[in-house]
Design a protein around this motif. Structure first.
Motif, mmCIF file in Angstrom:
data_model
loop_
_atom_site.group_PDB
_atom_site.id
_atom_site.type_symbol
_atom_site.label_atom_id
_atom_site.label_comp_id
_atom_site.label_asym_id
_atom_site.label_seq_id
_atom_site.Cartn_x
_atom_site.Cartn_y
_atom_site.Cartn_z
ATOM 1 N N VAL A 150 0.852 -1.182 0.000
ATOM 2 C CA VAL A 150 0.000 0.000 0.000
ATOM 3 C C VAL A 150 0.893 1.239 0.000
ATOM 4 O O VAL A 150 1.791 1.355 0.841
ATOM 5 C CB VAL A 150 -0.937 0.018 1.225
ATOM 6 N N THR A 151 0.645 2.143 -0.931
ATOM 7 C CA THR A 151 1.420 3.379 -0.949
ATOM 8 C C THR A 151 0.982 4.263 0.217
ATOM 9 O O THR A 151 -0.081 4.055 0.818
ATOM 10 C CB THR A 151 1.226 4.156 -2.269
ATOM 11 N N GLU A 152 1.796 5.266 0.507
ATOM 12 C CA GLU A 152 1.460 6.196 1.584
ATOM 13 C C GLU A 152 0.099 6.855 1.336
ATOM 14 O O GLU A 152 -0.737 6.942 2.228
ATOM 15 C CB GLU A 152 2.559 7.258 1.705
ATOM 16 N N MET A 153 -0.120 7.314 0.111
ATOM 17 C CA MET A 153 -1.415 7.925 -0.214
ATOM 18 C C MET A 153 -2.520 6.878 -0.239
ATOM 19 O O MET A 153 -3.670 7.179 0.091
ATOM 20 C CB MET A 153 -1.355 8.665 -1.554
ATOM 21 N N TYR A 183 -6.316 -10.209 6.541
ATOM 22 C CA TYR A 183 -6.638 -10.646 5.193
ATOM 23 C C TYR A 183 -5.418 -10.902 4.315
ATOM 24 O O TYR A 183 -5.517 -11.598 3.312
ATOM 25 C CB TYR A 183 -7.506 -9.599 4.485
ATOM 26 N N ALA A 184 -4.274 -10.298 4.654
ATOM 27 C CA ALA A 184 -3.111 -10.375 3.768
ATOM 28 C C ALA A 184 -1.821 -10.119 4.534
ATOM 29 O O ALA A 184 -1.840 -9.516 5.605
ATOM 30 C CB ALA A 184 -3.253 -9.336 2.654
ATOM 31 N N THR A 185 -0.714 -10.547 3.936
ATOM 32 C CA THR A 185 0.614 -10.180 4.429
ATOM 33 C C THR A 185 0.921 -8.803 3.865
ATOM 34 O O THR A 185 0.898 -8.616 2.643
ATOM 35 C CB THR A 185 1.673 -11.191 3.940
ATOM 36 N N ILE A 186 1.163 -7.853 4.741
ATOM 37 C CA ILE A 186 1.399 -6.474 4.302
ATOM 38 C C ILE A 186 2.898 -6.201 4.262
ATOM 39 O O ILE A 186 3.618 -6.470 5.222
ATOM 40 C CB ILE A 186 0.672 -5.477 5.218
ATOM 41 N N HIS A 187 3.355 -5.663 3.130
ATOM 42 C CA HIS A 187 4.761 -5.312 2.937
ATOM 43 C C HIS A 187 4.901 -3.799 2.878
ATOM 44 O O HIS A 187 4.059 -3.115 2.295
ATOM 45 C CB HIS A 187 5.294 -5.884 1.615
ATOM 46 N N SER A 188 5.985 -3.282 3.423
ATOM 47 C CA SER A 188 6.303 -1.862 3.295
ATOM 48 C C SER A 188 6.663 -1.566 1.845
ATOM 49 O O SER A 188 7.423 -2.310 1.218
ATOM 50 C CB SER A 188 7.475 -1.495 4.201
ATOM 51 N N ASN A 189 6.145 -0.482 1.329
ATOM 52 C CA ASN A 189 6.442 -0.082 -0.044
ATOM 53 C C ASN A 189 7.919 0.293 -0.213
ATOM 54 O O ASN A 189 8.414 0.379 -1.326
ATOM 55 C CB ASN A 189 5.538 1.080 -0.458
ATOM 56 N N LYS A 190 8.610 0.492 0.896
ATOM 57 C CA LYS A 190 10.030 0.854 0.848
ATOM 58 C C LYS A 190 10.948 -0.376 0.873
ATOM 59 O O LYS A 190 12.149 -0.255 0.665
ATOM 60 C CB LYS A 190 10.377 1.758 2.030
ATOM 61 N N ASN A 191 10.377 -1.562 1.126
ATOM 62 C CA ASN A 191 11.183 -2.765 1.319
ATOM 63 C C ASN A 191 11.445 -3.497 0.000
ATOM 64 O O ASN A 191 10.740 -4.436 -0.364
ATOM 65 C CB ASN A 191 10.509 -3.716 2.311
ATOM 66 N N LEU A 192 12.489 -3.093 -0.696
ATOM 67 C CA LEU A 192 12.827 -3.733 -1.960
ATOM 68 C C LEU A 192 13.480 -5.100 -1.765
ATOM 69 O O LEU A 192 13.785 -5.796 -2.738
ATOM 70 C CB LEU A 192 13.722 -2.815 -2.798
ATOM 71 N N PHE A 193 13.677 -5.519 -0.504
ATOM 72 C CA PHE A 193 14.198 -6.849 -0.198
ATOM 73 C C PHE A 193 13.070 -7.845 0.073
ATOM 74 O O PHE A 193 13.332 -9.002 0.367
ATOM 75 C CB PHE A 193 15.142 -6.798 1.013
ATOM 76 N N ALA A 194 11.827 -7.419 -0.047
ATOM 77 C CA ALA A 194 10.690 -8.319 0.185
ATOM 78 C C ALA A 194 10.702 -9.446 -0.843
ATOM 79 O O ALA A 194 11.189 -9.281 -1.978
ATOM 80 C CB ALA A 194 9.377 -7.545 0.099
ATOM 81 N N SER A 195 10.160 -10.576 -0.460
ATOM 82 C CA SER A 195 10.124 -11.753 -1.333
ATOM 83 C C SER A 195 9.502 -11.448 -2.689
ATOM 84 O O SER A 195 9.982 -11.922 -3.725
ATOM 85 C CB SER A 195 9.346 -12.875 -0.646
ATOM 86 N N ILE A 196 8.452 -10.654 -2.700
ATOM 87 C CA ILE A 196 7.718 -10.385 -3.938
ATOM 88 C C ILE A 196 8.458 -9.449 -4.893
ATOM 89 O O ILE A 196 7.990 -9.200 -6.000
ATOM 90 C CB ILE A 196 6.302 -9.852 -3.642
ATOM 91 N N ALA A 197 9.650 -8.975 -4.494
ATOM 92 C CA ALA A 197 10.472 -8.144 -5.374
ATOM 93 C C ALA A 197 11.327 -8.998 -6.306
ATOM 94 O O ALA A 197 12.037 -8.465 -7.148
ATOM 95 C CB ALA A 197 11.359 -7.221 -4.547
ATOM 96 N N SER A 198 11.235 -10.314 -6.168
ATOM 97 C CA SER A 198 12.068 -11.218 -6.975
ATOM 98 C C SER A 198 11.213 -12.110 -7.859
ATOM 99 O O SER A 198 10.176 -12.626 -7.423
ATOM 100 C CB SER A 198 12.911 -12.100 -6.048
ATOM 101 N N GLY A 199 11.667 -12.308 -9.066
ATOM 102 C CA GLY A 199 10.979 -13.214 -9.979
ATOM 103 C C GLY A 199 11.030 -14.658 -9.525
ATOM 104 O O GLY A 199 10.209 -15.477 -9.941
ATOM 105 N N SER A 200 11.978 -14.992 -8.656
ATOM 106 C CA SER A 200 12.054 -16.371 -8.162
ATOM 107 C C SER A 200 10.957 -16.680 -7.146
ATOM 108 O O SER A 200 10.708 -17.842 -6.846
ATOM 109 C CB SER A 200 13.426 -16.640 -7.541
ATOM 110 N N TYR A 201 10.295 -15.637 -6.636
ATOM 111 C CA TYR A 201 9.163 -15.856 -5.737
ATOM 112 C C TYR A 201 7.933 -16.058 -6.620
ATOM 113 O O TYR A 201 7.509 -15.144 -7.342
ATOM 114 C CB TYR A 201 8.965 -14.665 -4.795
ATOM 115 N N LEU A 202 7.384 -17.242 -6.593
ATOM 116 C CA LEU A 202 6.285 -17.576 -7.500
ATOM 117 C C LEU A 202 4.961 -16.980 -7.024
ATOM 118 O O LEU A 202 4.571 -17.149 -5.869
ATOM 119 C CB LEU A 202 6.158 -19.090 -7.639
ATOM 120 N N THR A 203 4.313 -16.301 -7.947
ATOM 121 C CA THR A 203 2.973 -15.761 -7.692
ATOM 122 C C THR A 203 2.091 -16.111 -8.876
ATOM 123 O O THR A 203 2.581 -16.421 -9.962
ATOM 124 C CB THR A 203 2.985 -14.221 -7.532
ATOM 125 N N ASP A 204 0.789 -16.045 -8.663
ATOM 126 C CA ASP A 204 -0.147 -16.258 -9.764
ATOM 127 C C ASP A 204 -0.329 -14.989 -10.582
ATOM 128 O O ASP A 204 -0.760 -15.036 -11.726
ATOM 129 C CB ASP A 204 -1.512 -16.712 -9.225
#
Length: 181
Positions: free
Chosen positions: A30-33, A52-73
């Motif tokens: 979620v962005t600041e705005m 409802y969800a795992t919330i990630h900081s928009n500033k955290n570029l080390f989050a799992s979802i920042a990598s293509g190796s993390y599989l998502t639908d």
């Protein structure tokens, strides 16, 4: 799933709840705005979305979802501001939201943008065209009325149902055209 500062937080809130109810693991940026608009439009704080969800900081570029190796639908940004749409369309990956979107695009996964702006100017349209040319689905927040909604939640669920359909997620949010009740 991303939520930005465009109006239309109701769609985001309805979608994250529906994904949770359907048992779909959901990661949320979620962005600041986006946080401010969610609070203003829905009277909801981010802490309330943790169930409802795992919330990630928009500033955290080390989050799992920042990598293509993390599989998502796939990924949905709802609502999507023109600022975020422009950043993604032009390859800017300086936030987790824009980086995760770039990853989904490069991995050729389902990517849905729900812009909430009116009217669109030529820059908006060109940015949407650039994303569509990379395989993104542009789904403006334009609910239908053939299901004869009587409450605002029915309008939100119309869009959520269309998003779930694009993600190939089975649901019963609303009656499909031609189905008998």
């Amino acid at each position: 799933m991303g939520i930005t500062g465009a109006s239309g937080s109701l769609y985001a809130y309805a979608l994250v709840r529906a994904l949770h109810q359907l048992g779909i693991e959901t990661h949320l940026i979620v962005t600041e705005m986006g946080e401010k608009v969610m609070q203003f439009e829905c009277n909801k704080k981010m802490d309330e979305l943790k169930e409802y969800a795992t919330i990630h900081s928009n500033k955290n570029l080390f989050a799992s979802i920042a990598s293509g190796s993390y599989l998502t639908d796939g990924m949905v940004i709802v609502p999507c501001s023109m600022n975020t749409l422009g950043a993604i369309a032009n390859g800017v990956g300086d936030t987790l939201l824009s980086r995760a979107a770039s990853v989904v695009l490069k991995e050729k996964r389902t990517f849905i943008i729900v812009p909430r702006e009116a009217p669109f100017n030529l820059i908006h349209l060109r940015n949407m065209t650039a994303l569509a040319e990379t395989g993104a689905c542009i789904m403006p927040a334009s609910p239908g009325f053939y299901h004869k909604p009587t409450e605002i939640w029915e309008l939100a669920n119309f869009m959520v149902a269309r998003i779930l359909d694009m993600l190939n997620i089975d649901h019963r949010l609303l009656e499909r055209w031609g189905e008998k009740t």
